[in-house]
Design an enzyme around this catalytic site. Sequence first.
Site, PDB file in Angstrom:
ATOM      1  N   HIS A  64     -47.248 -41.629  16.066  1.00 60.82           N
ATOM      2  CA  HIS A  64     -46.446 -40.612  16.732  1.00 60.82           C
ATOM      3  C   HIS A  64     -45.713 -39.706  15.741  1.00 60.82           C
ATOM      4  O   HIS A  64     -45.155 -38.706  16.149  1.00 60.82           O
ATOM      5  CB  HIS A  64     -45.386 -41.262  17.632  1.00 60.82           C
ATOM      6  CG  HIS A  64     -45.915 -41.822  18.906  1.00 60.82           C
ATOM      7  ND1 HIS A  64     -46.728 -42.917  18.959  1.00 60.82           N
ATOM      8  CD2 HIS A  64     -45.722 -41.439  20.193  1.00 60.82           C
ATOM      9  CE1 HIS A  64     -47.023 -43.186  20.219  1.00 60.82           C
ATOM     10  NE2 HIS A  64     -46.426 -42.309  20.989  1.00 60.82           N
ATOM     11  N   GLU A  68     -56.164 -34.337  25.566  1.00 59.77           N
ATOM     12  CA  GLU A  68     -55.792 -33.293  24.609  1.00 59.77           C
ATOM     13  C   GLU A  68     -56.892 -32.251  24.439  1.00 59.77           C
ATOM     14  O   GLU A  68     -56.628 -31.053  24.373  1.00 59.77           O
ATOM     15  CB  GLU A  68     -55.431 -33.911  23.246  1.00 59.77           C
ATOM     16  CG  GLU A  68     -54.095 -34.643  23.201  1.00 59.77           C
ATOM     17  CD  GLU A  68     -54.131 -36.030  23.846  1.00 59.77           C
ATOM     18  OE1 GLU A  68     -55.238 -36.521  24.132  1.00 59.77           O
ATOM     19  OE2 GLU A  68     -53.054 -36.613  24.069  1.00 59.77           O
TER      20      GLU A  68
END
Lengths: 377, 326
Positions: free
Chosen positions: B129, B60
Amino acid sequence: MNYWNFYLIKLKRGVSVVPKTMELKQGTEMFQILNENGEINDGQQAPDLSDDELKDMYAWMLKIRTFDGRAIKLNRQGRLGFYAPMAGQEACQIASMAALKKSDWLFPSYRDMGTAMYHGFPVEQVFLYSRGQINGMKVPEDVNMFPPQIIIAGHVPHCAGAGWAYRLRDEDKVAISFFGDGATSEGDFHEGLNFAAVYDANSIFFCQNNQYAISVPLSKQMRSETIAQKAIAYGIHGIQVDGNDALAVYQATKEAADRARKGEGPTLIEAVTYRFGPHTMAGDDPGRYRTKEEEQEWTNKDPLVRFRKYLESKGLWNDEEEERVKEEILNEMNEAIKKVEKMPKGTVEELIDDTYTNIPPILQKQKEEYVRWKEEK
Amino acid sequence: MATMTLIKAINDAMRVEMERDENVVVLGEDVGVNGGVFRATEGLYQTFGEKRSFDTPLAESGIIGASIGLATMGFKPVAEIQFAGFIYECMDQISTQAARLSFRSGGRFNVPLTIRIPYGGGVKTPEMHSDSLEALFLHSPGVKVVVPSNPYDAKGLLISAIRDEDPVMFYEPMKLYRSVKGEVPEEAYTVPIGKANVVQEGSDVTLIAYGAMVPMAQKAAEKAEKERGVKAEVIDLRTISPLDLETIIGSVEKTGRAVVIHEAAQTGGVGAEIVARINEEAILSLEAPVQRVTGFDTPYPPSAIEDEWLPTPERICAGIYKTLDF
């Protein structure tokens, strides 16, 4: 076949100016052209540089050394603020940038003002930055450079992204980032190098291994024998170079840039060097973590002494030129410091203006209320 | 006009912008050949090829950091972070690097980067998530934060985000990806960043929500009307940063009561900022303290418990009634 054998074969097939790069093997042998006495090593040859180019490179190294000494004094006098000394690392910073073009992009960290100034960042702005005045990091439009990075390795992925952009557009440009040995422990170092590798980015990752991350020695930073060998893991070119040998630094960077421009991917350069001074001028005392003997050992490897000896042996340098360069930079610094001391420190309103391209209403309101408050005060 | 799901509208926004501007590229984990884990980028790789759509390494910070490099060299990257719960991995690259480059460089550089982030609960994901981590970036000067709640806004806001000169975080409510449909023009159009939308007018109380909490607030408004005849005004913020204070304050001055609804944990959330703004600007219009109906101050719960954890019309109504019965 291991990567180094493969690399060796590739080099043998191609025309390599510097066969020593392959002998990195386990990283035990450093690429060096000029030994500590200023002589070209057996089996090596000097890079293809004119006398004027050689002189200019040395003059810049001397400028940076002189700059550093004077900047430390200015800091002690309270006329400069944050400053990270760079003495000892002049060959790393100047000879690398000398191998690049003005159209290439530089991603420096805070200790790399030598690279920045060589690339066109004005002395005046180095001072503004140090003094915490506004626009210290407002890089002039014609200088291809990011503001100096503070977050260790934070700019490594930027350098990968920029190099990737040039590759996508097949541009004849290279992105180079400078960071220290400590940065190689950061996640962003890994992510940046891996991205650059995957996309064959036109990027050069230049690690100035000056042996310490503030006080922590390299031996506590990693278990790898060298930093350069990390390149093997990324599947990119890697080289360990004597960072105090301007000719070797130049040659290694030149080769890396040539490869990048041809689309042959990024390079990790580990330049082995030493920071003569403290980490920064904010109270760091190297005596707490380095020995006098060690410091002396590295003083004997001074990048300026070695390069000057080489130039003198070619009849290219003398005391007169040495004095002229020193005087020039000191004059420039004197003018610059006087000028910035008279320049405004900046206002909160001005900072607000640069936070977004267009000021959002809430921020606009903060600005207006503050300005009104100041006026009414 | 075409009827589209929210995810299709997002896909469409990227497609029209990639057609319009060759500098627009999409990148992220699985966004290329596979079209993204939610299929948000479906077909873009096939249409625009491997020099416009990139399957990146799984990193990321690298995605955002490299995007900053691309963005400053003339590209307009649209990066996907697969789930908002992973955003901490790239906090430095967003809040320190992308957000501050214009500020740090005295305006020399800007970062026209869009970061798309599926977020929010209600879809039974594994842990980490479903987080709603938008308030982190409300507190990060230099970035904008946008959250659509319907297909029309999703396309128009995403186009605005892609065209914006500054970094924009584009939070996509996963719960609404395929559960809402709406009419969406096929051509390019923009919905301005920084403008809230009054989705339902009312006079008794203002419900302020964004993302998947907008339909939830609408359900609560319906319920409150049925139960107690309450006429609720519902505001869809659409942008978290910069907040549209004009719309919020205007509505609260009219209704005198407000309930802020979000999925994220309560303390230090978007609701806290809105309550502070209402206090600063409209305290004398208030008939009752502003209520917050939010997630709890815990990490996002395991999926079997999420429906209890998330705000419901019942909990929102309880908040509404608190303001009425004060």
